[in-house]
Scaffold this motif. Structure first.
Motif, PDB file in Angstrom:
ATOM      1  N   THR A   1      59.425 -40.187  16.048  1.00  0.00           N
ATOM      2  CA  THR A   1      59.141 -39.497  14.796  1.00  0.00           C
ATOM      3  C   THR A   1      58.175 -38.362  15.073  1.00  0.00           C
ATOM      4  O   THR A   1      57.133 -38.563  15.690  1.00  0.00           O
ATOM      5  CB  THR A   1      58.515 -40.450  13.761  1.00  0.00           C
ATOM      6  N   ALA A   2      58.508 -37.171  14.621  1.00  0.00           N
ATOM      7  CA  ALA A   2      57.628 -36.018  14.799  1.00  0.00           C
ATOM      8  C   ALA A   2      56.481 -36.085  13.793  1.00  0.00           C
ATOM      9  O   ALA A   2      56.578 -36.737  12.746  1.00  0.00           O
ATOM     10  CB  ALA A   2      58.411 -34.726  14.607  1.00  0.00           C
ATOM     11  N   THR A   3      55.393 -35.397  14.095  1.00  0.00           N
ATOM     12  CA  THR A   3      54.223 -35.441  13.220  1.00  0.00           C
ATOM     13  C   THR A   3      54.508 -34.858  11.843  1.00  0.00           C
ATOM     14  O   THR A   3      53.940 -35.325  10.852  1.00  0.00           O
ATOM     15  CB  THR A   3      53.031 -34.708  13.851  1.00  0.00           C
ATOM     16  N   ASP A   4      55.387 -33.866  11.750  1.00  0.00           N
ATOM     17  CA  ASP A   4      55.690 -33.327  10.420  1.00  0.00           C
ATOM     18  C   ASP A   4      56.430 -34.365   9.579  1.00  0.00           C
ATOM     19  O   ASP A   4      56.212 -34.461   8.367  1.00  0.00           O
ATOM     20  CB  ASP A   4      56.466 -32.020  10.507  1.00  0.00           C
TER      21      ASP A   4
ATOM     22  N   TYR B   1      52.248 -34.492  27.592  1.00  0.00           N
ATOM     23  CA  TYR B   1      52.850 -33.685  26.528  1.00  0.00           C
ATOM     24  C   TYR B   1      53.697 -32.566  27.116  1.00  0.00           C
ATOM     25  O   TYR B   1      54.791 -32.276  26.626  1.00  0.00           O
ATOM     26  CB  TYR B   1      51.783 -33.079  25.624  1.00  0.00           C
TER      27      TYR B   1
ATOM     28  N   VAL C   1      55.957 -37.635   9.844  1.00  0.00           N
ATOM     29  CA  VAL C   1      54.922 -38.602   9.464  1.00  0.00           C
ATOM     30  C   VAL C   1      54.134 -38.063   8.270  1.00  0.00           C
ATOM     31  O   VAL C   1      53.852 -38.786   7.311  1.00  0.00           O
ATOM     32  CB  VAL C   1      53.980 -38.905  10.649  1.00  0.00           C
ATOM     33  N   GLY C   2      53.798 -36.777   8.314  1.00  0.00           N
ATOM     34  CA  GLY C   2      53.057 -36.167   7.210  1.00  0.00           C
ATOM     35  C   GLY C   2      53.831 -36.207   5.905  1.00  0.00           C
ATOM     36  O   GLY C   2      53.278 -36.546   4.849  1.00  0.00           O
TER      37      GLY C   2
ATOM     38  N   SER D   1      45.010 -32.192  23.072  1.00  0.00           N
ATOM     39  CA  SER D   1      44.126 -33.236  23.562  1.00  0.00           C
ATOM     40  C   SER D   1      43.172 -32.697  24.627  1.00  0.00           C
ATOM     41  O   SER D   1      43.509 -31.809  25.395  1.00  0.00           O
ATOM     42  CB  SER D   1      44.952 -34.370  24.166  1.00  0.00           C
TER      43      SER D   1
ATOM     44  N   ASN E   1      59.050 -46.497  12.170  1.00  0.00           N
ATOM     45  CA  ASN E   1      59.705 -45.191  12.287  1.00  0.00           C
ATOM     46  C   ASN E   1      60.913 -45.087  11.381  1.00  0.00           C
ATOM     47  O   ASN E   1      61.143 -44.056  10.752  1.00  0.00           O
ATOM     48  CB  ASN E   1      60.125 -44.936  13.730  1.00  0.00           C
TER      49      ASN E   1
END
Length: 58
Positions: A30-33, A11, A35-36, A2, A54
């Motif tokens: 939830t981690a970004t991976d 962060y 979510v992906g 950011s 989530n």
């Protein structure tokens, strides 16, 4: 990363806590991976709901 200084500081502070938070609050974090992966799964298979939380993503 950011551009907003406050977010970068946040962060940096929470990064070491993330594994602990994921174990203590698995339905809230939830981690970004994750979510992906969930986005790809919904794109391929669809979803019974238009809005996913989530818990649904996991």
């Amino acid at each position: 990363m950011s551009r907003t200084r406050g977010y970068r500081i946040g962060y940096a502070i929470t990064r070491p806590l993330f594994p602990v938070l994921r174990r203590l609050l698995p339905d809230q974090v939830t981690a970004t991976d994750g979510v992906g992966r969930a986005m790809l799964r919904v794109a391929r298979q669809g979803s019974p709901s238009r809005v996913l939380g989530n818990r649904d993503l996991r």
